[in-house]
Scaffold this motif. Structure first.
Motif, PDB file in Angstrom:
ATOM      1  N   LYS A 182       0.815  -1.210   0.000  1.00 25.63           N
ATOM      2  CA  LYS A 182       0.000   0.000   0.000  1.00 25.63           C
ATOM      3  C   LYS A 182       0.852   1.265   0.000  1.00 25.63           C
ATOM      4  N   ASN A 183       1.895   1.282   0.813  1.00 22.54           N
ATOM      5  CA  ASN A 183       2.670   2.511   1.013  1.00 22.54           C
ATOM      6  C   ASN A 183       3.917   2.622   0.142  1.00 22.54           C
ATOM      7  N   ASN A 207       1.339   3.292  -3.856  1.00 17.36           N
ATOM      8  CA  ASN A 207       0.972   4.667  -3.539  1.00 17.36           C
ATOM      9  C   ASN A 207       1.037   5.530  -4.795  1.00 17.36           C
ATOM     10  N   GLY A 227       4.894   5.944  -4.662  1.00 18.12           N
ATOM     11  CA  GLY A 227       5.066   4.506  -4.808  1.00 18.12           C
ATOM     12  C   GLY A 227       5.989   4.154  -5.965  1.00 18.12           C
ATOM     13  N   ASP A 230      -4.125   5.307  -9.183  1.00 16.82           N
ATOM     14  CA  ASP A 230      -4.567   5.153  -7.794  1.00 16.82           C
ATOM     15  C   ASP A 230      -5.188   3.756  -7.674  1.00 16.82           C
TER      16      ASP A 230
END
Length: 289
Positions: A123-124, A128, A132, A147
């Motif tokens: 996710k991070n 991202n 990301g 996204d």
């Protein structure tokens, strides 16, 4: 006489563990069944008999149909990626390459990462849309960032879960691949069979049982995927990534309705047992063949 005494002694020695296992399994199931027929809310300690009302409420919930579809899509997507990718990686790792042992450890290592940690990393660090790695790679080609958890949420969760289960499939398939008779491959090469023909007519039939076992084991665990959804999308946007376990969670801890959540848990158990029953029949036929 001595044999009978030995059997009796063995049963007495096994009895405590069997009783403990039964208590561990039966008590939670019995409690879930009991509360599924009760009007019980965490905000109201007074309970009353609800009959089949909790089951009707859960089955007619607008999110139920999408949760079933999402569960099937998630399980099917992860199985497709892990089986196809696991077969490819097993064939690749089985080749004599430099640092083969290190490569095998690196390929298998994601399986030992906790689901919550894996979801946070993806996710991070990976998905991202601002900082990301995928966003950076897209920027190199002049493309706008994606996204992931807003535009393709279910696919994103599927990729994360597949990344965790891909090493398991690779390990099982690699073990099966190493038991393939090398003389058959050599004979096929001498007869002029190409790489594709050898894979279709020799390797793939040899891996069929291992693939069946991978599908069976992964399906049982994938029906209960929860942590990855909670950490990344929280079931959204809307109900786009809500599966059956997460729907039960929303009823229990977000709506505080233990009765409906228990009914949902029973329904999820029934669905899982139906799937396991058909998979076991498929496995049995495959092993008999």
């Amino acid at each position: 006489m001595a044999t009978t005494q030995m059997r009796t002694t063995a049963r007495l020695m096994l009895a405590p563990s069997v009783i403990l296992l039964l208590i561990w399994m039966v008590v939670p199931l019995a409690a879930t069944l009991y509360y599924s027929f009760q009007n019980y809310s965490l905000l109201n300690p007074i309970t009353s008999f609800a009959g089949w009302g909790n089951y009707y409420y859960f089955l007619t919930d607008p999110a139920f149909s999408s949760a079933v579809v999402n569960t099937l899509l998630l399980v099917g997507g992860v199985l497709l990626i892990s089986v196809v990718g696991g077969t490819f990686l097993a064939l690749l790792i089985d080749q004599p390459i430099f640092g083969q042992g290190i490569v095998r450890i690196l390929v298998i290592s994601p399986f030992f990462v906790m689901p919550t940690v894996a979801a946070l990393v993806w996710k991070n660090m990976m998905m991202n849309p601002i900082y990301g790695i995928f966003a950076w790679l897209l920027s190199l080609f002049g493309l706008p960032p994606i996204d992931f958890f807003a535009q393709i949420p279910l696919l994103s969760v599927t990729i994360i879960v597949a990344w965790q289960w891909l090493p398991f499939a690779t390990l099982i398939l690699l073990t099966a691949l190493q038991s393939l008779d090398g003389e058959q491959i050599e004979a096929a090469e001498m007869d002029g069979a190409g790489a594709v023909s050898r894979f279709i007519y020799l390797v793939l039939p040899h891996l069929s049982r291992a693939i069946t076992v991978v599908i069976l084991i992964e399906t049982i665990f994938l029906l209960s995927v929860f942590a990855e959804i909670l950490v990344t999308t929280n079931g959204g946007p809307g109900t786009a990534t809500t599966n059956l376990p997460f729907l039960v969670y929303t009823q229990a801890l977000l709506s505080y309705d233990v009765g409906v959540a228990s009914a949902g848990g029973v329904i999820a158990i029934i669905v899982a047992n139906i799937v396991a029953f058909f998979l076991m029949r498929i496995v049995g036929k495959n092993l008999e063949a």
